[in-house]
Design a protein around this motif. Structure first.
Motif, PDB file in Angstrom:
ATOM      1  N   TYR A 103       0.837  -1.203   0.000  1.00  0.00           N
ATOM      2  CA  TYR A 103       0.000   0.000   0.000  1.00  0.00           C
ATOM      3  C   TYR A 103       0.869   1.249   0.000  1.00  0.00           C
ATOM      4  CZ  TYR A 103      -3.757  -3.216   1.108  1.00  0.00           C
ATOM      5  OH  TYR A 103      -4.661  -4.248   1.051  1.00  0.00           O
TER       6      TYR A 103
ATOM      7  N   VAL B  89      -6.921   7.050  -0.287  1.00  0.00           N
ATOM      8  CA  VAL B  89      -7.765   5.982  -0.829  1.00  0.00           C
ATOM      9  C   VAL B  89      -7.625   5.888  -2.340  1.00  0.00           C
ATOM     10  CG1 VAL B  89     -10.151   5.197  -1.134  1.00  0.00           C
ATOM     11  CG2 VAL B  89      -9.418   6.159   1.070  1.00  0.00           C
TER      12      VAL B  89
ATOM     13  N   THR C 213      -8.858  -2.955  -1.344  1.00  0.00           N
ATOM     14  CA  THR C 213      -8.715  -3.731  -0.111  1.00  0.00           C
ATOM     15  C   THR C 213      -8.159  -2.900   1.049  1.00  0.00           C
ATOM     16  OG1 THR C 213      -6.511  -4.410  -0.871  1.00  0.00           O
ATOM     17  CG2 THR C 213      -8.365  -5.896  -1.363  1.00  0.00           C
TER      18      THR C 213
ATOM     19  N   ALA D 297      -9.267  -0.451   3.012  1.00  0.00           N
ATOM     20  CA  ALA D 297     -10.073  -0.217   4.218  1.00  0.00           C
ATOM     21  C   ALA D 297     -10.052  -1.429   5.140  1.00  0.00           C
ATOM     22  CB  ALA D 297     -11.503   0.142   3.830  1.00  0.00           C
ATOM     23  N   THR D 298     -10.204  -2.618   4.575  1.00  0.00           N
ATOM     24  CA  THR D 298     -10.227  -3.837   5.385  1.00  0.00           C
ATOM     25  C   THR D 298      -8.881  -4.085   6.048  1.00  0.00           C
ATOM     26  OG1 THR D 298     -11.898  -4.814   3.940  1.00  0.00           O
ATOM     27  CG2 THR D 298     -10.649  -6.319   5.344  1.00  0.00           C
TER      28      THR D 298
ATOM     29  N   LEU E 147      -6.411  -1.914   6.535  1.00  0.00           N
ATOM     30  CA  LEU E 147      -6.075  -0.824   7.451  1.00  0.00           C
ATOM     31  C   LEU E 147      -6.768  -1.014   8.784  1.00  0.00           C
ATOM     32  CD1 LEU E 147      -4.606   1.838   7.892  1.00  0.00           C
ATOM     33  CD2 LEU E 147      -6.525   3.018   6.818  1.00  0.00           C
ATOM     34  N   ASP E 148      -8.029  -1.400   8.746  1.00  0.00           N
ATOM     35  CA  ASP E 148      -8.785  -1.630   9.984  1.00  0.00           C
ATOM     36  C   ASP E 148      -8.162  -2.765  10.791  1.00  0.00           C
ATOM     37  OD1 ASP E 148     -11.255  -1.300  11.717  1.00  0.00           O
ATOM     38  OD2 ASP E 148     -11.468  -3.399  11.098  1.00  0.00           O
TER      39      ASP E 148
ATOM     40  N   GLY F 260     -10.641   8.834   9.343  1.00  0.00           N
ATOM     41  CA  GLY F 260     -10.978   9.045   7.948  1.00  0.00           C
ATOM     42  C   GLY F 260     -11.423  10.480   7.708  1.00  0.00           C
TER      43      GLY F 260
ATOM     44  N   ASN G   4     -13.024  13.251   4.555  1.00  0.00           N
ATOM     45  CA  ASN G   4     -13.732  13.237   3.266  1.00  0.00           C
ATOM     46  C   ASN G   4     -13.357  14.402   2.364  1.00  0.00           C
ATOM     47  OD1 ASN G   4     -14.988  15.328   4.557  1.00  0.00           O
ATOM     48  ND2 ASN G   4     -16.986  14.330   4.755  1.00  0.00           N
TER      49      ASN G   4
END
Length: 335
Positions: free
Chosen positions: A19, A44, A50, A52-53, A55-56, A68, A70
């Motif tokens: 990433y 982003v 992938t 978000a998944t 990173l969480d 996050g 916007n």
């Protein structure tokens, strides 16, 4: 925010998984929210779906809060996440010199990187520094011996590599025949002069004995004591550090002149509190340390050399300097 060591752990693990990560070299703003220098930025739009998944998951394991936003634009400040002060980082490919280094120094690096921060690296021998180093973006040399003058290693740094040295390896890097830095180990040649002349002796950074204190004798061998240093909060090695003054662990008998060609990341203060605790030699230790460098960074060609004059990850339990070591390794190839 890079306000804790595990933030760098999260950033490193993201980069190791492919990433794209960046870091803010100045304060930035997203909408009305202001973020300090050293904030990690993961866009982003520049990463796979992938993100978000992963990173969480990694953030939970690291115990790091991720926020996050916007918008990439600031409401009032000069810089947002799309500005030039947000620097994209290259994926770290790290080597650590194992064979030829102090076992305890290497062990502390191994434990800290692999076990504590989950950062992968390749152990190499000190003789490998004379071979093909193109597979690596950063090389750590723990305290220990380095053969020769490192001409091959210097070419690798000039090509964009990040070299990080600890303790005895820093003493090697500051030798005139190695020619990696303007920093020099202070040999105290001024002791040959009369005291009055010694006090007036000019500082010459090209000499081995470039004492800021016109010292009359060598620093007595310290068994280990805590001293204050003052950080340069404009240098990229200190990104995420917020306090300008901090205590560090110092041992041995080496003192180093200030860099004249780069950054003096951490310097022993010339006034105010210096010793915080531990054994010192009266009329010797503090006098010789004042005004000397503790961490230095210099640009060499397209690369960087970052020198820690002590063992910053001492025994794996001294963690105060971990963030700057991680900055040196993770950022050194991008600055």
């Amino acid at each position: 925010r890079n306000d804790r060591n595990n933030s760098a752990k999260l950033a490193a693990q993201l980069m190791q998984q492919g990433y794209r990560v960046a870091i803010a070299t100045q304060s930035i703003q997203t909408g009305s929210v202001t973020w300090p220098r050293g904030t990690w930025v993961v866009r982003v739009s520049r990463n796979e779906a992938t993100l978000a998944t992963q990173l969480d998951s990694l953030a939970r394991l690291s115990g790091v809060e991720v926020r996050g936003v916007n918008t990439a634009f600031p409401d009032e400040a000069q810089y947002g996440t799309g500005s030039g002060v947000v620097v994209d980082l290259k994926m770290p490919r790290i080597a650590v010199v194992a064979e030829g280094s102090s076992h305890t120094s290497y062990g502390a690096v191994w434990w800290s990187l692999e076990q504590r921060y989950g950062i992968r690296f390749t152990p190499i021998s000190n003789t490998a520094l004379n071979g093909d180093l193109s597979a690596y973006s950063a090389i750590i040399i723990p305290s220990g011996s380095v053969p020769g003058t490192g001409a091959n290693l210097k070419r690798w740094v000039e090509g964009g590599g990040a070299l990080v040295t600890f303790g005895g390896a820093t003493q090697w890097a500051t030798r005139e025949d190695v020619d990696l830095t303007s920093v020099r180990r202070i040999e105290c040649e001024e002791k040959k002069l009369e005291p009055a002349r010694a006090a007036l002796a000019p500082i010459d950074s090209t000499r081995t004995a470039a004492s800021p204190n016109a010292c009359a004798e060598q620093l007595a061998d310290l068994p280990g004591a805590h001293f204050d240093v003052v950080l340069d909060l404009t240098n990229w090695v200190t990104l995420g550090m917020e306090r300008q003054r901090m205590p560090v662990l110092v041992g041995g008998s080496n003192v180093y002149s200030l860099s004249t060609d780069g950054g003096n990341v951490a310097v022993f203060p010339t006034s105010g509190t210096l010793r915080r605790g531990g054994f010192v030699f009266p009329e010797n230790s503090e006098r010789l340390l004042r005004g000397s460098t503790f961490i230095a960074q210099e640009k060499v060609g397209r690369g960087n050399v970052v020198m820690f004059t002590n063992d910053p990850m001492f025994r794996g339990w001294w963690r105060a300097l971990d963030r700057m070591v991680l900055n040196a390794v993770l950022l050194g190839g991008s600055f």
